[in-house]
Design a protein around this motif. Structure first.
Motif, mmCIF file in Angstrom:
data_model
loop_
_atom_site.group_PDB
_atom_site.id
_atom_site.type_symbol
_atom_site.label_atom_id
_atom_site.label_comp_id
_atom_site.label_asym_id
_atom_site.label_seq_id
_atom_site.Cartn_x
_atom_site.Cartn_y
_atom_site.Cartn_z
ATOM 1 N N SER A 74 32.281 50.886 40.363
ATOM 2 C CA SER A 74 32.651 49.620 41.012
ATOM 3 C C SER A 74 32.746 49.791 42.522
ATOM 4 O O SER A 74 32.372 48.891 43.284
ATOM 5 C CB SER A 74 33.970 49.095 40.438
ATOM 6 N N ALA A 77 37.386 45.428 43.736
ATOM 7 C CA ALA A 77 36.790 44.106 43.891
ATOM 8 C C ALA A 77 37.075 43.629 45.305
ATOM 9 O O ALA A 77 38.013 44.110 45.966
ATOM 10 C CB ALA A 77 37.368 43.127 42.866
ATOM 11 N N ARG A 79 29.377 49.730 44.230
ATOM 12 C CA ARG A 79 28.776 48.402 44.355
ATOM 13 C C ARG A 79 29.272 47.664 45.597
ATOM 14 O O ARG A 79 28.634 46.715 46.049
ATOM 15 C CB ARG A 79 29.088 47.564 43.099
ATOM 16 N N LEU A 80 30.409 48.085 46.138
ATOM 17 C CA LEU A 80 31.045 47.345 47.228
ATOM 18 C C LEU A 80 30.985 48.033 48.578
ATOM 19 O O LEU A 80 30.998 47.369 49.618
ATOM 20 C CB LEU A 80 32.523 47.095 46.882
ATOM 21 N N GLU A 100 39.137 48.672 38.548
ATOM 22 C CA GLU A 100 37.922 48.532 39.333
ATOM 23 C C GLU A 100 38.292 48.062 40.733
ATOM 24 O O GLU A 100 39.369 47.481 40.944
ATOM 25 C CB GLU A 100 36.965 47.522 38.698
ATOM 26 N N SER A 114 29.360 59.402 37.751
ATOM 27 C CA SER A 114 29.437 58.496 38.896
ATOM 28 C C SER A 114 29.673 59.246 40.206
ATOM 29 O O SER A 114 29.128 58.874 41.251
ATOM 30 C CB SER A 114 30.543 57.457 38.677
ATOM 31 N N ARG A 136 34.054 54.245 35.646
ATOM 32 C CA ARG A 136 34.048 52.802 35.896
ATOM 33 C C ARG A 136 34.614 52.485 37.281
ATOM 34 O O ARG A 136 34.118 51.615 37.988
ATOM 35 C CB ARG A 136 34.847 52.101 34.803
ATOM 36 N N LEU A 137 35.659 53.196 37.675
ATOM 37 C CA LEU A 137 36.249 53.004 39.001
ATOM 38 C C LEU A 137 35.237 53.333 40.093
ATOM 39 O O LEU A 137 35.027 52.546 41.031
ATOM 40 C CB LEU A 137 37.492 53.885 39.148
#
Length: 373
Positions: free
Chosen positions: A287, A258, A290-291, A256, A312, A283-284
């Motif tokens: 994530s 972050a 979201r950023l 992910e 995604s 999932r990658l």
């Protein structure tokens, strides 16, 4: 091969292993033939004319790599390598994938066949619908592709996505940006079509979720690093993202993005049990969304069975981000990119050897004009 039944030629020097694999595939509805040596496999191949070959990596006499190379030249068929997945086995298996094998699976050890049997059957079934790749000299392949990127032989799509403002995407622009790659079956050789063509000053880091066991990804990263102008490394721990690097997600886990201490990082996280494929591309990308704003992301979905990454990346596309799906004519298995296209989430559809050129055109437009033809 009549009545729609798929035929598999199982090649292994161990009688016990031949029986285990043959029983597993036979119970799944395949017609199974066997061979005990590479020489016997080559002799039986034109007679049996199988839909798929499973091939032991390590055999006495003619080893698996030699047998594979001859199969791909003399009688090309989809080949699934069967490996113990040890450190040494990973080196040999990745070389087999470079030579044209479709995929690799773990050899079923005593008492463990139940844990890997479903994956073996699924891989063989996907391989039956794949297209074996004739592997040409890598250096010549790279030379021709680089020439195509630099010249006029690049096919610009008739209706390209509107690019974000040039100031936001040119190299050196303020803010983070990341290229996200999802890939599965056929991935190692496909990544060789793309990553070595990206220049050393490529402005955004690249993060790759390649479905692969943990034993493989460090070796894959090391091999790609030898071919690429960019630095390629496996994500073993939190890794700060920066231009000039490619991060390969560690096999058997997920990755992910972050933000820690204000810096964007790729972080290795335990595999999500509710997701069937790892490292997981959906999932990658989720994530990353979201950023970062969508115009700071590019999603690339490559060959592979299943649909990981399609949901995604379709969302990324719907929110204004740029996405590329590999086209059917180059995909070893068209499942993942096909699902993205079906969802309307592919901004552009390209063969693998055109993808690096598109990334350069999107993210390095000023430099291309300055050093143009």
């Amino acid at each position: 091969m009549g009545n729609g039944v798929l035929t598999v030629l199982v090649v292994d020097d161990s009688a016990l292993m031949r029986r285990r694999i043959a029983d597993l595939l036979g119970e799944a509805g395949f017609r199974v033939e066997t061979a005990a040596t590479g020489e016997e496999a080559l002799a039986r191949l034109p007679v049996v004319d199988p839909d798929v070959v499973t091939l032991d990596v390590t055999m006495p006499g003619m080893d698996g790599l030699t047998c594979l190379a001859r199969i791909m030249v003399e009688h090309p068929k989809p080949v699934v390598m069967v490996s113990a997945l040890t450190g040494a086995g990973a080196e040999e298996t990745l070389e087999a994938l470079r030579l044209g094998a479709v995929d690799a699976v773990q050899k079923p050890a005593a008492g463990a066949i139940g844990r890997i049997g479903e994956g073996l059957v699924e891989t063989v079934r996907a391989a039956a619908s794949s297209r074996p790749r004739r592997v040409h000299g890598l250096r010549e392949r790279l030379r021709l592709a680089r020439a195509r990127i630099a010249g006029e032989d690049f096919v610009v799509p008739e209706a390209p996505l509107p690019a974000p403002p040039a100031a936001r995407v040119a190299a050196g622009a303020e803010g983070d940006g990341v290229v996200l790659v999802g890939v599965s079956t056929g991935g190692p050789s496909t990544l060789e079509d793309i990553l070595p063509l990206l220049p050393a000053d490529f402005p955004w880091p690249v993060v790759v979720a390649q479905h692969m066991p943990a034993a493989f990804t460090a070796t894959l990263a090391r091999r790609l690093n030898e071919l690429c102008a960019l630095r390629v490394l496996e994500v073993e721990r939190a890794t700060v993202l920066a231009p000039g690097m490619v991060c390969i997600a560690r096999g058997g886990a997920d990755v992910e993005l972050a933000r820690r201490g204000g810096r964007l990082q790729a972080v290795c996280v335990p595999a999500a049990p509710e997701r069937p494929w790892h490292p997981n591309a959906d999932r990658l990308v989720a994530s990353a969304l979201r950023l970062l704003p969508p115009d700071r992301l590019v999603g690339v979905l490559l060959t592979g069975m299943g649909n990981d990454g399609a949901e995604s990346m379709a969302e990324l596309h719907a929110r204004g981000g740029r996405t590329i799906a590999e086209s059917e004519d180059s995909a070893v298995v068209f499942g993942m990119p096909q699902d993205l296209i079906r969802r309307g989430g592919a901004g552009i559809v390209l063969p693998s050897d055109r993808i690096a050129g598109q990334l350069v055109r999107w993210l390095m437009p000023a430099q291309r004009r300055a050093g143009g033809h």
